[in-house]
Design a protein around this motif. Structure first.
Motif, PDB file in Angstrom:
ATOM      1  N   ILE A   1       0.844  -1.201   0.000  1.00  0.00           N
ATOM      2  CA  ILE A   1       0.000   0.000   0.000  1.00  0.00           C
ATOM      3  C   ILE A   1       0.879   1.251   0.000  1.00  0.00           C
ATOM      4  O   ILE A   1       0.614   2.217  -0.737  1.00  0.00           O
ATOM      5  CB  ILE A   1      -0.946  -0.019   1.211  1.00  0.00           C
TER       6      ILE A   1
ATOM      7  N   ALA B   1       2.388   1.876  -3.377  1.00  0.00           N
ATOM      8  CA  ALA B   1       1.384   2.405  -4.306  1.00  0.00           C
ATOM      9  C   ALA B   1       1.142   3.886  -4.058  1.00  0.00           C
ATOM     10  O   ALA B   1       1.018   4.681  -5.006  1.00  0.00           O
ATOM     11  CB  ALA B   1       0.082   1.620  -4.159  1.00  0.00           C
TER      12      ALA B   1
ATOM     13  N   SER C   1      -0.361   6.504  -6.877  1.00  0.00           N
ATOM     14  CA  SER C   1      -1.634   5.814  -7.126  1.00  0.00           C
ATOM     15  C   SER C   1      -2.673   6.224  -6.084  1.00  0.00           C
ATOM     16  O   SER C   1      -2.356   6.369  -4.895  1.00  0.00           O
ATOM     17  CB  SER C   1      -1.441   4.302  -7.088  1.00  0.00           C
TER      18      SER C   1
ATOM     19  N   LEU D   1      -5.734   4.875  -4.280  1.00  0.00           N
ATOM     20  CA  LEU D   1      -6.395   3.606  -4.001  1.00  0.00           C
ATOM     21  C   LEU D   1      -7.755   3.864  -3.353  1.00  0.00           C
ATOM     22  O   LEU D   1      -7.841   4.582  -2.353  1.00  0.00           O
ATOM     23  CB  LEU D   1      -5.537   2.754  -3.052  1.00  0.00           C
ATOM     24  N   ASP D   2      -8.796   3.285  -3.922  1.00  0.00           N
ATOM     25  CA  ASP D   2     -10.101   3.369  -3.284  1.00  0.00           C
ATOM     26  C   ASP D   2     -10.301   2.153  -2.389  1.00  0.00           C
ATOM     27  O   ASP D   2      -9.399   1.321  -2.230  1.00  0.00           O
ATOM     28  CB  ASP D   2     -11.219   3.476  -4.326  1.00  0.00           C
TER      29      ASP D   2
ATOM     30  N   ARG E   1     -12.061  -0.463  -2.780  1.00  0.00           N
ATOM     31  CA  ARG E   1     -11.997  -1.748  -3.487  1.00  0.00           C
ATOM     32  C   ARG E   1     -10.553  -2.156  -3.744  1.00  0.00           C
ATOM     33  O   ARG E   1     -10.187  -3.330  -3.611  1.00  0.00           O
ATOM     34  CB  ARG E   1     -12.768  -1.655  -4.792  1.00  0.00           C
ATOM     35  N   ASP E   2      -9.697  -1.175  -4.078  1.00  0.00           N
ATOM     36  CA  ASP E   2      -8.281  -1.481  -4.294  1.00  0.00           C
ATOM     37  C   ASP E   2      -7.616  -1.949  -2.999  1.00  0.00           C
ATOM     38  O   ASP E   2      -6.820  -2.897  -2.999  1.00  0.00           O
ATOM     39  CB  ASP E   2      -7.554  -0.254  -4.833  1.00  0.00           C
TER      40      ASP E   2
ATOM     41  N   GLY F   1      -8.591  -5.427  -2.203  1.00  0.00           N
ATOM     42  CA  GLY F   1      -7.890  -6.375  -3.056  1.00  0.00           C
ATOM     43  C   GLY F   1      -6.459  -6.606  -2.611  1.00  0.00           C
ATOM     44  O   GLY F   1      -5.959  -7.737  -2.637  1.00  0.00           O
ATOM     45  N   LEU F   2      -5.759  -5.530  -2.203  1.00  0.00           N
ATOM     46  CA  LEU F   2      -4.375  -5.678  -1.754  1.00  0.00           C
ATOM     47  C   LEU F   2      -4.289  -6.448  -0.446  1.00  0.00           C
ATOM     48  O   LEU F   2      -3.396  -7.282  -0.258  1.00  0.00           O
ATOM     49  CB  LEU F   2      -3.730  -4.297  -1.599  1.00  0.00           C
TER      50      LEU F   2
END
Length: 400
Positions: free
Chosen positions: A30, A33, A38, A40-41, A43-44, A47-48
């Motif tokens: 994270i 990213a 990036s 990240l929302d 959902r991201d 996923g991570l």
């Protein structure tokens, strides 16, 4: 924070506990990213992390970005935030009308809780969650109801990404303060609106995971807390594990594991159970302070804990341990002599049962009988000393 640094002084700043290593690797991803620009929302992040409860790795990643360091630097910052729970406990005592001595005692006991310091040293999130809950309870106790609703909703949203059961704790504690008055209408509208916009969609996501995850091949999560849990509704025999585990009296083969560091916190928890009935009755009568709200919130949290993880996970119990210690110190009406007498008798009874059932401490029938006689004599002497001191105190009171 000092405990974290001392424990990891010889580990080159790397996590040791398996869950902590997972938090470390995910938070690294994270943080990288975020450093690369990036955005990240939710959902991201899910996923991570591989879970809808991604709050702690995200907070750890934020600390890594802010400090520019690795896991140990981030964990030191998080331990410092967790330590502020002692300040919140002191504020709760003062807001509940207790004196400075009891408030200072509460703050010191929360700040030096063996269980919370151990989880912080192992790199886990329990100290941070406990601190968040205590600050939220302080806001509910001291702020106007509308402001308390706003702060509680923010804390509930955070807990839904850290530990959803703690969000239930705060929600029930807030509902305990609702009164049918005009000034409470604004706060009630804030709660209803925030719940409809933010809380309800999140709860639907969490409930959608029930019976959908597979921990092992062909093993569904269900509403049991996962693989290896001991749901007390299905397995009531694990109630002993919930109340007294991890057992400090187990010293047989195969027990020389890091879990032994939990024993000091377990002993304090067991001792607190001896004073819990008296303290909880007094706390329930306090509707303006933290007492009744903490009792109801703890009951809701414990109910979820018992039907999910049950007696299997001691980390989820650390919040209950902390709140129970606060209520005992703040609301116990007994004198120190009477309180210590109850604790000694209770610990002797628990030790008697433990020693008799342990094949490592009392391997033969004669050793079991000897242990019963010694513990029974100790209980009798403690009880007689308590009665004698009580009689002497009543005699001095009559003379004065």
């Amino acid at each position: 924070m000092g405990v974290v640094l001392v424990v990891h002084s010889q580990t080159n700043g790397y996590a040791l506990f398996p869950d902590a290593r997972g938090y470390d690797s995910v938070s690294d991803a994270i943080a990288e990213a975020w450093r690369s620009g990036s955005r990240l929302d939710t959902r991201d992040l899910s996923g991570l992390v591989g879970s809808a409860v991604w709050g702690y790795p995200a907070i750890m990643a934020l600390c890594k970005v802010m400090t520019g360091g690795g896991w140990l630097a981030a964990k030191a910052v998080l331990a410092l935030l967790a330590a502020t729970g002692a300040v919140a406990a002191y504020g709760l005592a003062m807001a509940s009308g207790r004196g400075h001595k009891r408030a200072a005692a509460v703050g010191l006991m929360v700040g030096t809780s063996p269980s919370l310091m151990l989880w912080d040293a192992w790199g886990l999130k329990d100290g941070l969650i406990t601190s968040l809950v205590l600050w939220s309870l302080l806001a509910q106790t001291r702020a106007r109801f509308s402001l308390a609703c706003v702060s509680t909703m923010l804390s509930i949203c955070a807990c839904l990404y850290l530990r959803p059961a703690a969000a239930l704790f705060l929600a029930v504690a807030l509902l305990a303060r609702v009164k049918f008055r005009r000034e409470y209408l604004v706060g009630s509208l804030i709660v209803a609106g925030a719940a409809a916009l933010f809380i309800l969609p999140r709860m639907m996501t969490l409930f959608g995971l029930v019976d959908s995850l597979e921990v092992h091949d062909g093993t569904r999560l269900g509403f049991t807390g996962g693989y290896g849990s001991q749901n007390l509704l299905n397995h009531p025999q694990y109630l002993v594990t919930l109340l007294f585990g991890p057992f400090p009296w187990e010293y047989g083969a195969g027990t020389a594991v890091p879990e032994r560091w939990l024993y000091p916190g377990t002993v304090i928890w067991i001792a607190s159970l001896a004073l819990a009935p008296t303290a909880l009755r007094r706390a329930w009568a306090d509707a303006t302070g933290v007492g009744r709200a903490a009792v109801l919130g703890s009951a809701a949290y414990a109910a979820v804990y018992m039907v999910t993880f049950g007696g299997s996970f001691y980390r989820q119990r650390s919040l209950l341990e902390c709140v129970l210690i606060i209520l005992v110190v703040l609301y116990l009406p007994l004198s120190p002599v009477v309180a210590m007498t109850r604790i000694h008798v209770w610990l002797a009874l628990v030790a008697g049962v433990a020693v008799v059932h342990s094949p490592h401490l009392t391997p033969t029938i004669w050793s079991k009988w000897l242990a019963v006689c010694v513990i029974g004599l100790a209980v009798l002497l403690t009880f007689m000393c308590g009665v004698r001191q009580g009689a002497a105190r009543r005699f001095r009171d009559r003379r004065t």
